[in-house]
Design an enzyme around this catalytic site. Sequence first.
Site, PDB file in Angstrom:
ATOM      1  N   LYS A   1       0.935  -1.165   0.138  1.00  0.00           N
ATOM      2  CA  LYS A   1      -0.183   0.049  -0.092  1.00  0.00           C
ATOM      3  C   LYS A   1       0.822   1.619  -0.120  1.00  0.00           C
ATOM      4  O   LYS A   1       1.999   1.325   0.399  1.00  0.00           O
ATOM      5  CB  LYS A   1      -0.831   0.176   1.180  1.00  0.00           C
ATOM      6  CG  LYS A   1      -1.815  -0.967   1.172  1.00  0.00           C
ATOM      7  CD  LYS A   1      -3.096  -0.875   2.408  1.00  0.00           C
ATOM      8  CE  LYS A   1      -3.802  -1.913   2.294  1.00  0.00           C
ATOM      9  NZ  LYS A   1      -5.013  -1.649   1.257  1.00  0.00           N
TER      10      LYS A   1
ATOM     11  N   ARG B   1     -10.939 -11.233   1.548  1.00  0.00           N
ATOM     12  CA  ARG B   1     -11.678 -12.288   0.911  1.00  0.00           C
ATOM     13  C   ARG B   1     -11.344 -13.494   1.169  1.00  0.00           C
ATOM     14  O   ARG B   1     -11.996 -14.401   1.193  1.00  0.00           O
ATOM     15  CB  ARG B   1     -12.162 -11.862  -0.544  1.00  0.00           C
ATOM     16  CG  ARG B   1     -11.004 -11.955  -1.289  1.00  0.00           C
ATOM     17  CD  ARG B   1     -11.147 -11.022  -2.599  1.00  0.00           C
ATOM     18  NE  ARG B   1     -11.019  -9.626  -2.356  1.00  0.00           N
ATOM     19  CZ  ARG B   1     -11.242  -8.791  -3.407  1.00  0.00           C
ATOM     20  NH1 ARG B   1     -11.535  -9.182  -4.711  1.00  0.00           N
ATOM     21  NH2 ARG B   1     -11.391  -7.445  -3.054  1.00  0.00           N
TER      22      ARG B   1
END
Length: 504
Positions: free
Chosen positions: A284, A358
Site C-alpha cells: 500500500k 476475501r
Amino acid sequence: MIKFSKFTLTIAMLSAATLCQADNFSFNSQVNDKSDTLVVFHGTNGVNKTFKTFDVKTNGQLSKAMQATDFKGDYGKFVTVIAPNNINYQRVLIVGVDNNLLSKKQITKLGGNISAQLEHKQIKTITVAADDLGQNNAKTSALLAHGINLRAYQFDKYRKEKRVEKNYLFDVNNGKTSQNAFTPLSHIASGVFFARDLTNETATEMTPVEFAQAAQSLKKLGVKVKILTPKEMKKLGMGALEGVGRGSKDGSRLVIAHYKNSDDAPIAIAGKGITFDSGGYNIKTSNSIAHMKVDMAGAAAALGTIKALALSKTKVNVVAVMGMAANMVSEYSIAPGDVLTTAEGLTVEITNTDAEGRLVLSDAMWYARKYYKPQVMVDLATLTGSKIRAVGNDYAAIFSESDELVSELINAGEQVNENLWRLPLGYKDKLNSDIADLRNTGTGGPGATTAASFLQHFAGDVKWAHLDIAGNALADSAKGEVPKGGTGYGVRLLTEWIQAQVNQ
C-alpha cells in the site's frame, strides 16, 4: 511467559476501557440542584413544563437567550446560558426537540450531540431534566443516555491526560423504569466499546494472537471460545487463511466465539480480521497504510456483537467465526501469481496480495457452514475501496440474493444509525483464472461487486449477506453518537437484527 504478560496487559486494557470510558448515569424522580450543569428541552410545538419552571426561576433569562439566538426548538439545535440567574447551576443547555415525537435513531443521535456540547473538563455533573421528554419518558431517557454514552467513549490509552468520567443525573417520571430500559442499551454499548478498543489498538499490540486472547475474555460470560493455529488450519485444508498470515511471525488464527442460549440452528457471523494490512507484495501507499490497523474491524464487530448478546442474555444461538492474519511482507509471504487451495476445495490464483480479506473470509465462512450448520450467515469486512467510491462513508454496502434478509438488515441499520445500501452481485466471469478455479481480483467490473461475488462461492446453500464496511469502521471526525476513531460499526446493527428475530 512474555506472551502471557502481554495478554494480561491487553485484557486489562480492554476491560478497563469498557468500564471507565463510559460516563456514569443514574435515573431519579427529582431534579438535582447540586450539579454544575442543567439540560432542559424545548420543542417547536409548545413549551415543556420543566423549561417553563426554570425560565421563571431565572426571570426569563432562558427565553431571552433563545430570542437572542433565534432558537425556536428545532431538532438538534442548542443554546447555552452561562451563569444563569437565581439557580445554582453554572450553565443551562437548552436542547431543541422539534415536536417532541422523535424516532429511536433521532434520540440516540441527539444524545451524542448533547455529549459533544458538554465535553469540557470543567463540566463534571449534569442534571438532565427529562421528566416531560417524549411520550414514553423511560424509553426516551434511556435512548438519550445511550447516545451520550456512545459519544463519550475515548481511546486514551496512549495519552498522558486521560478523560475524566462525567456524571449524568436524569430527572424522569420513574427512575426504576428508566434504569431498566437503559440496562440492555448499556450491554450493547459494552459490545461497541469492546469492538472500538480492539480496532483502535495498535497493530503491534493487537496481532492475531492478542485478538484470540482478547476473545478468551468472553468465556466468563458463558461464550465458548476456540482458536485454530496455522498447523490446525493446514490439516483442515484452510490454505487461504493460512496463506495470508505466512508473512508474519505468528501466522494466522481462526477465532470461534459461540454464544448458545437457544436450541435453534445458529446464526453465523463471519468477520474479516486483518490486524495489519501492508498490502503484501502489492504494498500500500503511505497515504493509506497508516490506517491499516483498522482492517480487522469486521472481526472486532463480530466479537463485540457476541459480547453484547451474552451480556444481554439474549435467547439466541450465534457463532462468530473470525479469520485473523497480519498481511505482511517477508520471504514466507504469498506472492502474486501463487495459487492457494481453500477449504472449500476451490483453488485461487493470487493476482493481488492486497485482496487478502476475501481469502481469510472464504475459509472462515466454510468453517462456519461445515461445523455449525447455520440457518443464516452474515459476513462483515472492511473489504474494498470500491465500496467507498460507490456509496461513501454514510452507508455500508450490502450484497445478497435474499430480498428478505436485505430488508431485515437495512431496517435494523436504520433503527441504530448504521445505514446500509444494497449493491448488486454479479460479474462472476471477471473472476475466471487461466490456471485456477478463481482469481482473487476481477479483470474489470465494479470492485465491491466482484469481491462480494468471490465470497458468494463460499456461502453454499446458506442464506447469506455480505456487508462491506470499508469507510464505516473508522471516523475521521466525531458525529452524532460516534466519536472520532474506531466506530464499532456493525455491533448495534447486528444486535438489533438478531434481537428482532427473537421478538418476532
